[in-house]
Write an enzyme that holds these catalytic residues in place. Structure first.
Site, PDB file in Angstrom:
ATOM      1  N   GLU B  44       0.832  -1.215   0.000  1.00 43.33           N
ATOM      2  CA  GLU B  44       0.000   0.000   0.000  1.00 43.33           C
ATOM      3  C   GLU B  44       0.865   1.264   0.000  1.00 43.33           C
ATOM      4  O   GLU B  44       1.779   1.407   0.813  1.00 43.33           O
ATOM      5  CB  GLU B  44      -0.846  -0.040   1.294  1.00 43.33           C
ATOM      6  N   LYS B 126      -8.683   2.671  -2.809  1.00 44.51           N
ATOM      7  CA  LYS B 126      -9.204   2.052  -1.583  1.00 44.51           C
ATOM      8  C   LYS B 126     -10.645   2.507  -1.302  1.00 44.51           C
ATOM      9  O   LYS B 126     -10.930   3.703  -1.321  1.00 44.51           O
ATOM     10  CB  LYS B 126      -8.285   2.486  -0.438  1.00 44.51           C
ATOM     11  N   CYS B 162      -5.867  -3.101   1.874  1.00 45.13           N
ATOM     12  CA  CYS B 162      -5.872  -3.093   3.335  1.00 45.13           C
ATOM     13  C   CYS B 162      -7.258  -3.106   3.984  1.00 45.13           C
ATOM     14  O   CYS B 162      -7.888  -4.146   4.082  1.00 45.13           O
ATOM     15  CB  CYS B 162      -5.032  -1.911   3.835  1.00 45.13           C
TER      16      CYS B 162
END
Lengths: 575, 575
Positions: B44, B126, B162
């Site tokens: 990430e 994300k 994530c």
């Protein structure tokens, strides 16, 4: 039309002091009743203080807030104030909801209740949770989704909280749909320069959208880095400013409003009284005089120091008074905040201190009447030097740290809170000695650029002259070129550009978030831009270790601007 | 079925170092190509480092990240690596969107791109932005809403970031709908004790939900207070753990996977290669040995110190070595992190230091081989005393501050980073002298409770014995009763409860957020509970001024637990 006398308690709570804040509620409610008010309103999360930060995540604290709310409602009843509706901000929550990743435990809510006849008549939870600048409300709260309209003596009063006003399409629109006659906005809205104008315009716009009068109540006082400026106001649906409360002053602001009578057929969440009140004589409008920019900032800093000292259990202050402009201004603020009899100035000359510095320090103490003493640092510096043999920057820093240690020793011995005297320009570029001039419990001018430090000093002296008083700050402290006096003949301009130029660049870089290319396009020298940006980007550790201080700018370092310490980002300036 | 060799770059970026991180991408991509990988994946926001905090809000930084991404794509092509798809986390944003209150300017996104043949083949942003614990992503990013599936050599590979994995009903469900054969999760997931087990179970559950193999790649290294532990893993849809990478070690983890061939009729966002690869020999599974709890914490602290020193441009460390257990453990960690030849220990005895303390300090230096010197503080203390005449706590603090100043002087003079040696138990209750023992750039054990300090010291010595080396920490430093040695015969237990008991209460209060009533119900003495809670609640100023240090617990002070300084909340214990 119907009349309503609304008391806006522009008051100063203390975070975590549920008992003390409850007492303030009773005191102001009593005063409101004595003034004949029909409704008394308290700011956002007044019962707990604001912001409570991670206390919101403690189930025991949420429970205590709910209990305190019920207790205040009972106490109001017991004091014969049950018929006066009280709007009170508090921390609510549901302790039986099931945990889920990222949802704060116990679902805390930033809420306000309408208390009446010893009980909670209605509740509202904030819809819009600000999570920018100094705000972290997604961390702390779950949003509410219901509206709240209470019919009070024939007027439909809608209630929203702070950010609900700032967001387009929020519950303000619902206020119009509900046909409310008054929109009540309770706030914990931190001060920053020029925000008063922004708020007024926002209130005008939202009053028009809501189609009714809007009463905006803001907290006053200070909590750590945030200063709340009060400046509560009432605007009509057509934008007319009807009332405006003073800035930075705790006050029960009682306003008489003429409002449209409610359509009794419309459903509301609760009802107080039966229809409009019999006509009564109106009081004159509240129109507090406005402060100009320097006066406003000075008032913010003074209030912040006073509140920080008091709320942290101190009664007196100590600071290093060098004769330079920064410590002179901080000393003047300290004397105005807690009284000169509670201010202890310590002059700590070194081998490189000029005689005029010492004279200026003594002169300020004489003019203000604060306590004054001298601690000579040479014996301590010499004791270190015998073992450590330092030179250059290490030796400069040593002198600053010996002063810091002496100041902390006096603080520990005599119980005064230490004020750090650094300004925003220095801190931005890391021109400060960690554990040296950076020691202290509070840093009153850490968000004040050097050029404004001079302006505030001049303003304070001029204000004294207007009142026929002795100006507190010696003119030579204002006029002399700035120096840290840590080596012979040292001047700030040896290490830094002229402050007028530095402050301009910092304003563009920090406040406006402009990049190096923009700054060069704006006309600054590319080498200077790179140098200032590099200094600023690498000073985060020092800034984080600096004591907290009141925020006055749009982007103060600290809660407002959170940078990594380990940070290799360096902007290149085009040439 | 189709085969795919995936290289997971469990690597250590530096925040803001776009050039250095780009070079790491090229280096690992080269290595992956040499290993015959068909896909190389980076964690990430690897290109910018993570977390970038308010850098995300600087338009110039967003623009630089986007440019760096394009440059890396070109450079990969130029290096002959264009055919190897590279999944790379970066900071994206749209610089032309219109400002709105509370929406971060420039709409930054936490994004990942698939690079191929010199260009960006696909992007993903994300969806779920964590805003709890150490995370503030609502502040920094706007969420993405699209999914991303790329067909790679006949396998549909879905990509998420994530928190997308942690939230129920997120894009993982969409992965199943898309019929993907591999779910790739790129992470910057900070270490905390026991989180490895939680992550594994989560991966198993999500792999079952996605109905396919899940590859979880985590960052390794440290950024300020966060440590990233690596511990990347691959699980099958049935929950079988196929591969697991080492903890706290930078490594290109190359795994061979057998995955279902894609249904060529399904639409995907992009395609690499034409159908499944010809069968080839599989490599053995990666199964790194697991560390036990003490070993794991010790590895986290060592990595954190090493990275903090290196990334902040230092090459050496200095610390005060008293002979007590805290500084002994920190010295051992320092030596393991940067080599004993780069560690400078300073013993600073006072009138109240016991001879055995000094012996133990010297002995540790002898055993580890670190540099060792003595600075006697009496002359400096005496110099202060001649002017200030302090006694009691002020005199105790003075000694600690004279040491702090000496340490900083050596640091400034010789260029070492100062380590502070306080532990979590002390800091929780404010048993520390601000600007005294609290000076330093980094505090390796600030999140380590005292009882674990002893456990880590024992573990480190035992590990040395197992390797046939001299244990670094003298046994008497482990065995003796803890003392600050700031007055004659002083022991920590004069001021604090026994550490085993204190740590139990602190764990319940801080980590579990239990209230006083709960603690008393749990069997603790009400007076003790009130005392410990009061100490903890009033020590926030000291904790904020303490240097940063690595987080190892669920709730470290600092980013994890943000309390007001001015805080009147005191829990009462039922009796």
């Amino acid at each position: 039309m119907a009349q309503l006398r609304v008391a806006l308690a522009q008051a100063d709570p203390t975070v975590g002091d549920l008992r003390g804040n409850s007492e303030l509620v009773l005191r102001f409610a009593k005063e409101a009743a004595a003034e004949g008010a029909h409704l008394v309103v308290f700011p956002e999360m007044f019962l707990t203080g604001y912001p409570v930060e991670d206390l919101a995540l403690r189930p025991s604290f949420v429970a205590a807030s709910r209990t305190a709310l019920a207790d205040v409602a009972s106490a109001l009843g017991a004091e014969g104030l049950g018929d006066l509706p009280v709007v009170l901000g508090y921390l609510d929550g549901s302790l039986d909801d099931s945990p889920s990743v990222g949802r704060p435990a116990g679902s805390p809510q930033n809420a306000a209740a309408v208390l009446h006849r010893g009980a909670v008549l209605a509740r509202y939870a904030k819809h819009h949770l600000p999570n920018y600048g100094v705000f972290d409300e997604y961390r702390y709260f779950v949003p509410g989704s219901s509206t709240c309209v209470v019919r009070m003596h024939g007027v439909d009063v809608a209630l929203v909280i702070c950010e609900d006003l700032w967001q387009d399409g929020g519950p303000v629109a619902a206020t119009r749909d509900a046909g409310a006659g008054l929109l009540l906005v309770v706030n914990g809205s931190p001060y920053e320069l020029q925000k008063d104008d922004v708020r007024l315009e926002l209130c005008r716009r939202r009053a028009a959208e809501a189609g009714c009068t809007l009463a905006y109540l803001n907290m006053v006082g200070s909590q750590d880095e945030l200063v709340f400026d009060g400046d509560s106001l009432v605007v009509a649906a057509d934008g007319e400013l009807l009332h405006r409360a003073p800035q930075f002053v705790e006050q029960l602001v009682v306003v008489d409003l003429d409002l449209p009578a409610a359509d009794e057929r419309r459903p509301v969440d609760a009802v107080v009284g039966s229809g409009p009140l019999a006509p009564y004589d109106r009081r004159p409008a509240v129109q507090a005089p406005r402060l100009d920019d320097d006066e406003e900032v000075y008032a913010a800093l003074t209030l912040a120091v006073r509140d920080y000292v008091r709320k942290n259990g101190f009664a007196s202050l100590v600071l290093a008074l060098s004769g330079g402009i920064d410590s002179a201004l901080v000393a003047a603020i300290a004397c105005d905040a807690v009284g000169a009899e509670n201010v202890h100035a310590v002059n700590m000359p070194s081998a490189y201190s000029s005689p005029h510095s010492r004279d200026d320090a003594a002169e300020l103490a004489r003019r203000t009447g604060c306590h004054y003493r001298t601690v000579v640092i040479a014996p301590m510096v010499d004791a270190y030097q015998e073992q450590l043999h330092l030179s250059g920057l290490a030796h400069e820093n040593l002198q600053a740290r010996v002063r810091g240690t002496a100041l902390m020793a006096i603080s520990n011995d005599e119980g005064h809170l230490v004020l750090a005297t650094g300004n925003k320009s220095e801190l931005s570029v890391g021109y400060s000695t960690i554990y040296g001039d950076a020691v202290g419990g509070y840093a009153p001018i850490k968000d004040v650029a050097k050029t404004r430090v001079w302006a505030l000093a001049r303003w304070r002296n001029a204000a004294a002259e207007r009142r026929g008083e002795v100006p507190p700050i010696p003119q030579s402290s204002i006029d002399k070129p700035p120096s840290a006096e840590l080596r012979p003949g040292q001047l700030d301009t040896d290490s830094l550009p002229d402050y007028a130029l530095l402050d301009d660049i910092l304003d563009d870089y920090v406040e406006q978030d402009r990049g190096a290319a923009d700054l060069v396009a704006h006309g600054y020298d590319p080498d200077l831009v790179e140098r200032v940006l590099r200094l600023t980007d690498t000073a985060e550790f020092k800034r984080r270790q600096y004591p907290p201080g009141p925020k006055i700018s749009f982007k103060a370092f600290g809660r407002d601007r959170r940078l990594p310490i380990t940070n290799h980002w360096r902007e290149r300036a085009p040439r």
